[in-house]
Design an enzyme around this catalytic site. Structure first.
Site, PDB file in Angstrom:
ATOM      1  N   VAL A  17       0.819  -1.375  -0.076  1.00 25.01           N
ATOM      2  CA  VAL A  17       0.099   0.023  -0.057  1.00 25.01           C
ATOM      3  C   VAL A  17       0.821   1.307   0.039  1.00 25.01           C
ATOM      4  O   VAL A  17       0.572   2.186  -0.489  1.00 25.01           O
ATOM      5  CB  VAL A  17      -0.950   0.119   1.247  1.00 25.01           C
ATOM      6  CG1 VAL A  17      -1.791   1.264   1.703  1.00 25.01           C
ATOM      7  CG2 VAL A  17      -2.076  -1.011   1.079  1.00 25.01           C
ATOM      8  N   LYS A  19       3.618   1.763   2.748  1.00 30.66           N
ATOM      9  CA  LYS A  19       4.273   1.975   4.148  1.00 30.66           C
ATOM     10  C   LYS A  19       5.794   2.554   4.052  1.00 30.66           C
ATOM     11  O   LYS A  19       6.177   3.536   4.366  1.00 30.66           O
ATOM     12  CB  LYS A  19       4.394   0.773   4.946  1.00 30.66           C
ATOM     13  CG  LYS A  19       3.038   0.176   5.514  1.00 30.66           C
ATOM     14  CD  LYS A  19       3.185  -0.910   6.135  1.00 30.66           C
ATOM     15  CE  LYS A  19       3.922  -2.230   5.609  1.00 30.66           C
ATOM     16  NZ  LYS A  19       3.102  -2.858   4.528  1.00 30.66           N
ATOM     17  N   LYS A  41      12.812  -2.172  11.369  1.00 26.65           N
ATOM     18  CA  LYS A  41      11.903  -3.013  11.021  1.00 26.65           C
ATOM     19  C   LYS A  41      12.164  -4.347  11.655  1.00 26.65           C
ATOM     20  O   LYS A  41      13.484  -4.873  11.333  1.00 26.65           O
ATOM     21  CB  LYS A  41      11.488  -2.978   9.593  1.00 26.65           C
ATOM     22  CG  LYS A  41      10.488  -4.201   8.998  1.00 26.65           C
ATOM     23  CD  LYS A  41       9.997  -3.845   7.630  1.00 26.65           C
ATOM     24  CE  LYS A  41       9.023  -4.941   7.195  1.00 26.65           C
ATOM     25  NZ  LYS A  41       8.434  -4.520   5.912  1.00 26.65           N
ATOM     26  N   SER A  45      10.618  -9.998   4.506  1.00 24.96           N
ATOM     27  CA  SER A  45      10.744 -11.161   3.873  1.00 24.96           C
ATOM     28  C   SER A  45      10.753 -10.657   2.416  1.00 24.96           C
ATOM     29  O   SER A  45      10.334  -9.836   1.934  1.00 24.96           O
ATOM     30  CB  SER A  45       9.530 -12.082   4.370  1.00 24.96           C
ATOM     31  OG  SER A  45       8.336 -11.562   4.339  1.00 24.96           O
ATOM     32  N   GLU A 115       8.477   0.412  10.699  1.00 27.52           N
ATOM     33  CA  GLU A 115       7.726  -0.003   9.833  1.00 27.52           C
ATOM     34  C   GLU A 115       7.099  -1.404  10.144  1.00 27.52           C
ATOM     35  O   GLU A 115       7.762  -2.527  10.381  1.00 27.52           O
ATOM     36  CB  GLU A 115       8.268  -0.051   8.633  1.00 27.52           C
ATOM     37  CG  GLU A 115       7.268  -0.409   7.211  1.00 27.52           C
ATOM     38  CD  GLU A 115       8.062  -0.523   5.893  1.00 27.52           C
ATOM     39  OE1 GLU A 115       9.095   0.157   5.547  1.00 27.52           O
ATOM     40  OE2 GLU A 115       7.462  -1.312   5.140  1.00 27.52           O
ATOM     41  N   GLY A 116       5.787  -1.560  10.037  1.00 28.28           N
ATOM     42  CA  GLY A 116       5.107  -2.924   9.995  1.00 28.28           C
ATOM     43  C   GLY A 116       5.378  -3.774   8.976  1.00 28.28           C
ATOM     44  O   GLY A 116       6.147  -3.485   7.979  1.00 28.28           O
ATOM     45  N   SER A 117       4.872  -4.964   9.120  1.00 30.37           N
ATOM     46  CA  SER A 117       4.709  -5.792   7.812  1.00 30.37           C
ATOM     47  C   SER A 117       3.331  -5.932   7.485  1.00 30.37           C
ATOM     48  O   SER A 117       2.699  -6.306   8.398  1.00 30.37           O
ATOM     49  CB  SER A 117       5.501  -7.271   8.212  1.00 30.37           C
ATOM     50  OG  SER A 117       6.696  -7.075   8.778  1.00 30.37           O
ATOM     51  N   ASN A 179      -2.421   7.202  -0.007  1.00 27.82           N
ATOM     52  CA  ASN A 179      -1.328   7.048  -0.820  1.00 27.82           C
ATOM     53  C   ASN A 179      -1.909   7.065  -2.306  1.00 27.82           C
ATOM     54  O   ASN A 179      -2.924   6.884  -2.455  1.00 27.82           O
ATOM     55  CB  ASN A 179      -0.233   5.985  -0.662  1.00 27.82           C
ATOM     56  CG  ASN A 179       0.947   6.166  -1.475  1.00 27.82           C
ATOM     57  OD1 ASN A 179       1.271   6.803  -2.017  1.00 27.82           O
ATOM     58  ND2 ASN A 179       1.471   4.664  -1.518  1.00 27.82           N
ATOM     59  N   ASN A 180      -1.192   7.305  -3.318  1.00 28.49           N
ATOM     60  CA  ASN A 180      -1.648   7.225  -4.629  1.00 28.49           C
ATOM     61  C   ASN A 180      -3.050   8.304  -4.880  1.00 28.49           C
ATOM     62  O   ASN A 180      -3.760   7.831  -5.574  1.00 28.49           O
ATOM     63  CB  ASN A 180      -1.807   5.971  -5.077  1.00 28.49           C
ATOM     64  CG  ASN A 180      -0.448   4.970  -5.087  1.00 28.49           C
ATOM     65  OD1 ASN A 180       0.322   5.703  -5.771  1.00 28.49           O
ATOM     66  ND2 ASN A 180      -0.582   3.954  -4.491  1.00 28.49           N
TER      67      ASN A 180
HETATM   68  N1  LIG Z   1       3.277   7.487  -3.909  1.00 30.27           N
HETATM   69  C1  LIG Z   1       3.960   6.758  -4.636  1.00 30.27           C
HETATM   70  N2  LIG Z   1       4.565   7.107  -5.746  1.00 30.27           N
HETATM   71  C2  LIG Z   1       5.333   6.148  -6.367  1.00 30.27           C
HETATM   72  N3  LIG Z   1       5.848   4.838  -6.107  1.00 30.27           N
HETATM   73  C3  LIG Z   1       4.868   4.342  -5.092  1.00 30.27           C
HETATM   74  C4  LIG Z   1       4.298   5.198  -4.152  1.00 30.27           C
HETATM   75  N4  LIG Z   1       3.778   4.600  -3.117  1.00 30.27           N
HETATM   76  C5  LIG Z   1       4.358   3.213  -3.655  1.00 30.27           C
HETATM   77  N5  LIG Z   1       4.989   3.218  -4.483  1.00 30.27           N
HETATM   78  C6  LIG Z   1       5.736   2.133  -4.800  1.00 30.27           C
HETATM   79  O1  LIG Z   1       4.702   0.762  -4.770  1.00 30.27           O
HETATM   80  C7  LIG Z   1       5.349  -0.210  -4.237  1.00 30.27           C
HETATM   81  C8  LIG Z   1       4.859  -0.753  -2.887  1.00 30.27           C
HETATM   82  O2  LIG Z   1       4.803   0.277  -2.094  1.00 30.27           O
HETATM   83  P1  LIG Z   1       5.775  -0.069  -0.510  1.00 30.27           P
HETATM   84  O3  LIG Z   1       5.848   1.300  -0.059  1.00 30.27           O
HETATM   85  O4  LIG Z   1       6.909  -0.891  -0.825  1.00 30.27           O
HETATM   86  O5  LIG Z   1       4.420  -0.780   0.139  1.00 30.27           O
HETATM   87  P2  LIG Z   1       4.337  -1.412   1.776  1.00 30.27           P
HETATM   88  O6  LIG Z   1       5.636  -1.165   1.993  1.00 30.27           O
HETATM   89  O7  LIG Z   1       3.201  -0.981   2.250  1.00 30.27           O
HETATM   90  O8  LIG Z   1       4.426  -2.940   1.338  1.00 30.27           O
HETATM   91  C9  LIG Z   1       6.853  -0.098  -4.205  1.00 30.27           C
HETATM   92  O9  LIG Z   1       7.451  -0.169  -5.534  1.00 30.27           O
HETATM   93  C10 LIG Z   1       6.840   1.473  -3.880  1.00 30.27           C
HETATM   94  O10 LIG Z   1       8.097   2.149  -4.455  1.00 30.27           O
HETATM   95 MG   LIG Z   2       7.402  -2.201   3.054  1.00 29.71          MG
END
Ligand SMILES: Nc1ncnc2c1ncn2[C@@H]1O[C@H](COP(=O)(O)OP(=O)(O)O)[C@@H](O)[C@H]1O
Ligand SMILES: [Mg+2]
Length: 225
Positions: A17, A19, A41, A45, A115-117, A179-180
């Site tokens: 999502v 994090k 963290k 995994s 950060e959580g998982s 986000n997004n």
């Molecule tokens: N606002 C954003 N802009 C660009 N890329 C993003 C954005 N949010 C997440 N991503 C991308 O989406 C993917 C999943 O996000 P991530 O932060 O790793 O999620 P989580 O930590 O919750 O599992 C990653 O490749 C991250 O770089």
């Molecule tokens: Mg993550």
């Protein structure tokens, strides 16, 4: 536990999502404001090395300079939930090890972001000897949380379920970051509905590719306890 650092836990409505992305922006913002911030963290995994994991990403983007071991005590190659990866790789998480890493970071930094998982319900260890869930860490370290959620369709359900679960378990929530975010009538309504239904503020909106968080560093720092 007595410690120097104030802490904040970053959870989400699910995996992928944002994090890690948002945590990078948070720590970068606070460090640029001159605050001494670190990342932690418990278990990662699906990564071959710390450098290519969530921890390595945040360490680089926020320019922290933490060592691999201080960033994350448990790293699993299998891209499955930590409890299963630990079982496959025969290296179960010990709460004492996670506590030791947290304590060391909490001595070094003034603001520690953990950060959580996955989402809020995530088994970290589940065997005959011990059952550890993400929330055991949140409670052990007395951390307030920020919830990262998607800004789009389906988010009202995911956020309200997460908030209700956390309230039920007495896990304090400081804010929600969407986000997004792209704007538009539906996403604007999501903001209103989430705030009305949970009583918790949307602290920031993050757009695709954002390099900065739209919240003052001071307001962000105030989330840490
Ligand atoms: N606002 C954003 N802009 C660009 N890329 C993003 C954005 N949010 C997440 N991503 C991308 O989406 C993917 C999943 O996000 P991530 O932060 O790793 O999620 P989580 O930590 O919750 O599992 C990653 O490749 C991250 O770089
Ligand atoms: Mg993550």
């Amino acid at each position: 536990m007595k410690r120097k650092a104030k802490g904040l836990f970053i959870t989400a409505t699910g995996t992928d999502v944002g994090k890690t992305y948002v945590t990078g922006l948070i720590i970068k913002k606070l460090r640029e404001a001159g605050l001494n911030c670190g990342y932690y963290k418990a278990a990662i995994s699906g990564a071959d090395s710390v450098g290519e994991s969530d921890a390595g990403y945040v360490n680089r983007i926020a320019n922290i300079g933490q060592t691999d071991k201080m960033l994350v005590p448990y790293l699993y190659k299998e891209a499955v939930s930590p409890h299963l990866a630990a079982r496959i790789e025969k290296n179960p998480v010990e709460l004492s090890v996670v506590k030791e890493g947290f304590s060391k970071n909490a001595q070094q930094f003034d603001y520690l972001t953990m950060e959580g998982s996955g989402g809020i319900i995530c088994p970290i260890r589940y065997d005959a000897r011990q059952k550890l869930f993400l929330e055991d860490f949140i409670k052990e370290f007395s951390l307030p949380s920020v919830i990262v959620a998607d800004a789009g369709l389906g988010t009202i359900n995911a956020v309200v379920l997460t908030v209700e679960y956390m309230k039920n378990r007495s896990l304090p929530i400081k804010g929600i970051i969407l986000n997004n975010y792209t704007g538009g009538i539906m996403q604007e309504d999501n903001i209103r509905m989430i705030e009305a239904m949970t009583g918790i503020k949307i602290a920031a909106l993050v757009k695709d590719g954002d390099k900065d968080l739209d919240i003052e560093a001071e307001a962000l720092a105030a989330f840490y306890e």
